[in-house]
Design a protein around this motif. Structure first.
Motif, PDB file in Angstrom:
ATOM      1  N   LEU A  64     -11.422 -12.005   3.906  1.00 35.25           N
ATOM      2  CA  LEU A  64     -12.096 -10.896   3.235  1.00 35.25           C
ATOM      3  C   LEU A  64     -11.231  -9.650   3.193  1.00 35.25           C
ATOM      4  O   LEU A  64     -11.341  -8.831   2.289  1.00 35.25           O
ATOM      5  N   CYS A  65     -10.376  -9.503   4.209  1.00 31.11           N
ATOM      6  CA  CYS A  65      -9.448  -8.375   4.290  1.00 31.11           C
ATOM      7  C   CYS A  65      -8.281  -8.805   5.160  1.00 31.11           C
ATOM      8  O   CYS A  65      -8.485  -9.212   6.314  1.00 31.11           O
ATOM      9  N   ASN A  66      -7.081  -8.724   4.652  1.00 29.67           N
ATOM     10  CA  ASN A  66      -5.920  -9.202   5.403  1.00 29.67           C
ATOM     11  C   ASN A  66      -5.391  -8.128   6.365  1.00 29.67           C
ATOM     12  O   ASN A  66      -5.427  -6.932   6.055  1.00 29.67           O
ATOM     13  N   PRO A  67      -4.870  -8.548   7.516  1.00 21.18           N
ATOM     14  CA  PRO A  67      -4.270  -7.592   8.454  1.00 21.18           C
ATOM     15  C   PRO A  67      -2.983  -6.983   7.904  1.00 21.18           C
ATOM     16  O   PRO A  67      -2.265  -7.607   7.112  1.00 21.18           O
ATOM     17  N   GLN A  68      -2.707  -5.762   8.327  1.00 19.74           N
ATOM     18  CA  GLN A  68      -1.467  -5.091   7.957  1.00 19.74           C
ATOM     19  C   GLN A  68      -0.272  -5.730   8.677  1.00 19.74           C
ATOM     20  O   GLN A  68      -0.437  -6.467   9.654  1.00 19.74           O
ATOM     21  N   GLU A 124       5.704  -5.287  -0.352  1.00 19.31           N
ATOM     22  CA  GLU A 124       5.925  -4.950  -1.756  1.00 19.31           C
ATOM     23  C   GLU A 124       5.286  -6.013  -2.648  1.00 19.31           C
ATOM     24  O   GLU A 124       5.417  -7.202  -2.417  1.00 19.31           O
ATOM     25  N   GLY A 125       4.591  -5.559  -3.674  1.00 23.30           N
ATOM     26  CA  GLY A 125       3.974  -6.490  -4.614  1.00 23.30           C
ATOM     27  C   GLY A 125       2.728  -7.171  -4.087  1.00 23.30           C
ATOM     28  O   GLY A 125       2.290  -8.182  -4.659  1.00 23.30           O
ATOM     29  N   TYR A 126       2.144  -6.643  -3.019  1.00 23.62           N
ATOM     30  CA  TYR A 126       0.954  -7.269  -2.426  1.00 23.62           C
ATOM     31  C   TYR A 126      -0.195  -7.287  -3.427  1.00 23.62           C
ATOM     32  O   TYR A 126      -0.470  -6.298  -4.103  1.00 23.62           O
ATOM     33  N   GLN A 127      -0.865  -8.428  -3.526  1.00 21.63           N
ATOM     34  CA  GLN A 127      -2.022  -8.576  -4.406  1.00 21.63           C
ATOM     35  C   GLN A 127      -3.296  -8.547  -3.572  1.00 21.63           C
ATOM     36  O   GLN A 127      -3.598  -9.500  -2.856  1.00 21.63           O
ATOM     37  N   PRO A 128      -4.045  -7.451  -3.611  1.00 23.48           N
ATOM     38  CA  PRO A 128      -5.220  -7.327  -2.738  1.00 23.48           C
ATOM     39  C   PRO A 128      -6.341  -8.280  -3.116  1.00 23.48           C
ATOM     40  O   PRO A 128      -6.485  -8.683  -4.274  1.00 23.48           O
ATOM     41  N   ILE A 129      -7.139  -8.630  -2.113  1.00 22.36           N
ATOM     42  CA  ILE A 129      -8.282  -9.510  -2.307  1.00 22.36           C
ATOM     43  C   ILE A 129      -9.351  -8.810  -3.131  1.00 22.36           C
ATOM     44  O   ILE A 129      -9.943  -9.388  -4.042  1.00 22.36           O
ATOM     45  N   ASP A 130      -9.607  -7.539  -2.780  1.00 21.14           N
ATOM     46  CA  ASP A 130     -10.610  -6.743  -3.487  1.00 21.14           C
ATOM     47  C   ASP A 130     -10.306  -5.268  -3.219  1.00 21.14           C
ATOM     48  O   ASP A 130      -9.257  -4.931  -2.655  1.00 21.14           O
ATOM     49  N   GLU A 131     -11.220  -4.381  -3.585  1.00 16.17           N
ATOM     50  CA  GLU A 131     -10.981  -2.955  -3.445  1.00 16.17           C
ATOM     51  C   GLU A 131     -10.872  -2.543  -1.980  1.00 16.17           C
ATOM     52  O   GLU A 131     -10.051  -1.682  -1.631  1.00 16.17           O
ATOM     53  N   THR A 132     -11.677  -3.140  -1.107  1.00 15.78           N
ATOM     54  CA  THR A 132     -11.597  -2.812   0.324  1.00 15.78           C
ATOM     55  C   THR A 132     -10.245  -3.191   0.886  1.00 15.78           C
ATOM     56  O   THR A 132      -9.596  -2.404   1.593  1.00 15.78           O
ATOM     57  N   GLU A 147      -3.174  -0.030   1.471  1.00 15.15           N
ATOM     58  CA  GLU A 147      -2.553   1.217   1.025  1.00 15.15           C
ATOM     59  C   GLU A 147      -2.541   2.287   2.103  1.00 15.15           C
ATOM     60  O   GLU A 147      -1.760   3.235   2.042  1.00 15.15           O
ATOM     61  N   SER A 148      -3.394   2.136   3.108  1.00 11.75           N
ATOM     62  CA  SER A 148      -3.416   3.117   4.194  1.00 11.75           C
ATOM     63  C   SER A 148      -2.251   2.933   5.160  1.00 11.75           C
ATOM     64  O   SER A 148      -1.988   3.804   6.002  1.00 11.75           O
ATOM     65  N   TYR A 149      -1.539   1.816   5.059  1.00 17.69           N
ATOM     66  CA  TYR A 149      -0.417   1.574   5.972  1.00 17.69           C
ATOM     67  C   TYR A 149       0.848   2.261   5.481  1.00 17.69           C
ATOM     68  O   TYR A 149       1.312   2.029   4.369  1.00 17.69           O
TER      69      TYR A 149
END
Length: 563
Positions: free
Chosen positions: A346-350, A510-518, A524-526
């Motif tokens: 649902l959300c990947n780790p940095q 670089e070029g990371y494709q996010p799962i969703d807006e969260t 992007e906060s990293y």
């Protein structure tokens, strides 16, 4: 109230600061220029002896105080001084009662001088408390302006400043010295610590980052070594998050293992996912010391929700046998197996969290232990149902507490203002049924892992992130799923520090494709420049009521990774 909430908050804030003696004041506390205030920075304000005392772990302190080698008064004064510095640098204290603590410490020294023995297993140990604990003679605000001068927002109860929580009584009986209460976010329901009384509590290792929440004041205080050990609570990660963000060890016990009776809380009576209490400290033996001391007080005789489960040496012994800690004459395989939960999908780790996972997995594999990929299929359903439990009352409880003073909600918790639906009894019952079924599914998934291991057992523990980031940036804690699943299952979890962010290694994807807006917001906060040097921690998760076993596993893993 005729007085504005701003004036009441300012008066309280200034009253707490006034309790710090002039000789312990920092003339010009740094604002932005000093990012890391741990180590040599804070040491400059202390004597060599105070540094020695305050940088000793809790279990080592007790060895000295319980044998009469160190005086409880000296130890207490040293930690009071360092806690005073911590508050000026980090805004981490809600209540200061140093004078009462020093008086208690003197009484302990007098007892030892007369009887030549300690009062209990925590004799002379300073202990800090999250501001949910009630302590005689001390206010409890829990971050609410409207609670100032009241008992949990009410007046005329007869309990103001005379009532104590059950665990406080047990700590006193064990010989502990309570000396301060630490900051929390109002509502307790966020992974950052902020309220309208003291503002935002900072991370001592990296003041650009959050100290975590909701036991954030505990994390910050112990992180800067202003306390050797403290107690927080955890309903969605509130012990583990501050422990991880501040490079500490912390344990989230299962519900009913430790006494919660007589503590302040938010949404009290919501029993589908219970808040639990547990210690944070600078070592695993310190956590063990705290839990053993409290269980020795037989809390099940005074808290109706505590299970009658004394400390179980056999659980520790089993892990020691499997890992070579003690000689084994059994037929056990001599190794452990771990579920590796790299992402919940649902959300990947940095990047720093992923590197910490690699460090732990590789260290354990090199020692011959097994790693099993962990992908429980019911995870999202568990997450979705569990999150509903905190909205059962439609925010009625916390809205009422804000209304007492008219103060605004911080951005971190303002979602409660928009809640307008109270769940019916039937709806709550239905969610409870769904959660019970999901717990059963997860249990059987864990059981099925026995088919994938060579140990003859299901996996012994799960290696998991406790947050997708090493620590949150201000107002950027956008995903809590890595901590909350443990609460929804009521599992035991121990936090272990692993490494620190290295900007030269932990690059942005670089070029990371996010799962969703969260996920996009989290990634992007990293910023490696901002995060450089921050603590990076993971959690080790076991099944329900496996506190002894999980502390033994965590201690072994910490040694395996060089901690």
């Amino acid at each position: 109230m005729t007085e504005s909430w701003e004036a009441r908050a300012r008066e309280k804030r200034e009253a707490v600061l006034a309790l710090i003696s002039k000789e312990w004041r920092i003339e010009n506390p740094p604002v932005d220029k000093q990012v890391d205030v741990t180590g040599k920075y804070v040491q400059q304000f202390l004597t060599e002896r105070e540094v020695e005392v305050t940088e000793t772990t809790a279990e080592e302190i007790v060895k000295y105080t319980a044998s009469g080698q160190w005086h409880a008064e000296e130890v207490t004064r040293a930690f009071c001084h360092r806690a005073a510095l911590a508050h000026q640098l980090l805004h981490c204290l809600h209540e200061i009662f140093f004078d009462a603590a020093i008086a208690d410490a003197k009484a302990l020294d007098e007892y030892y001088a007369k009887h030549k023995k300690p009062i209990g297993p925590l004799h002379g140990l300073p202990v800090s408390l999250k501001d949910q604990f009630h302590v005689k003679g001390v206010e409890t605000t829990m971050g609410y302006v409207g609670w100032i001068g009241t008992f949990e927002g009410k007046t005329g109860t007869g309990k103001e400043k005379v009532f104590e929580s059950e665990m406080v009584r047990e700590l006193r009986n064990s010989g502990a010295v309570m000396f301060c209460k630490t900051a929390v976010p109002h509502t307790l329901m966020t992974g950052e610590t902020v309220n309208n009384i003291i503002g935002y509590t900072l991370n001592p290792k990296n003041r650009n980052l959050s100290c975590g929440g909701s036991s954030g004041g505990e994390g910050a205080l112990i992180g800067i070594r202003g306390s050797p050990m403290g107690f927080g609570t955890d309903i969605g990660g509130s012990i583990r998050i501050p422990a991880g963000f501040n490079g500490l060890y912390g344990i989230r016990p299962s519900g009913g293992r430790m006494p919660y009776e007589g503590m302040a809380n938010s949404m009290d009576g919501q029993n589908s996912v219970l808040s639990v209490v547990g210690p944070l400290a600078t070592s695993i033996p310190s956590l063990r010391l705290a839990i053993k001391a409290l269980l020795a007080q037989k809390p099940w005789l005074h808290d109706p929700l505590v299970h009658e489960i004394p400390w179980r040496d056999e659980q520790e012994r089993e892990i020691h046998e499997l890992t070579g800690g003690v000689a084994s004459d059994t037929n056990k395989t001599g190794k452990l197996s771990f579920g590796v939960f790299r992402t919940d999908g649902l959300c990947n780790p940095q990047p720093p969290i992923r590197r910490a996972m690699d460090i732990m997995v590789e260290a354990l594999q090199n020692l011959g232990h097994e790693m099993i990929e962990w992908k429980p299929p019911m995870y999202k359903a568990l997450h979705d149902e569990g999150m509903k439990t905190w909205d059962f009352d439609g925010g009625t409880d916390v809205k009422a507490d804000f209304a007492l003073s008219g103060e605004p909600m911080s951005d971190q918790v303002k979602r409660f203002a928009s809640l307008d639906k109270e769940y019916s009894a039937s709806e709550i019952a239905g969610i409870n049924v769904k959660l019970r079924r999901l717990k059963k599914e997860y249990m059987e998934y864990w059981n099925s892992s026995e088919q994938l291991t060579s140990t003859g057992r299901p996996v012994d523990a799960i290696i998991s992130p406790l947050a997708p980031f090493p620590a949150a940036r201000r107002n950027m804690y956008k995903y809590i799923g890595y901590s909350t699943w443990v609460n929804f299952l009521d599992y035991t979890s121990v936090v272990v520090p692993v490494t620190n962010v290295d900007k030269s290694v932990d690059k942005v994807d670089e070029g990371y494709q996010p799962i969703d807006e969260t996920d996009k917001l989290v990634q992007e906060s990293y910023d490696p420049e901002i995060y450089d040097g921050a603590h990076v921690s993971l959690q080790l998760v076991g099944r329900r009521l496996q506190e002894e076993r999980m502390l033994a596993i965590a201690e072994y893993v910490a040694k395996a990774i060089g901690k």
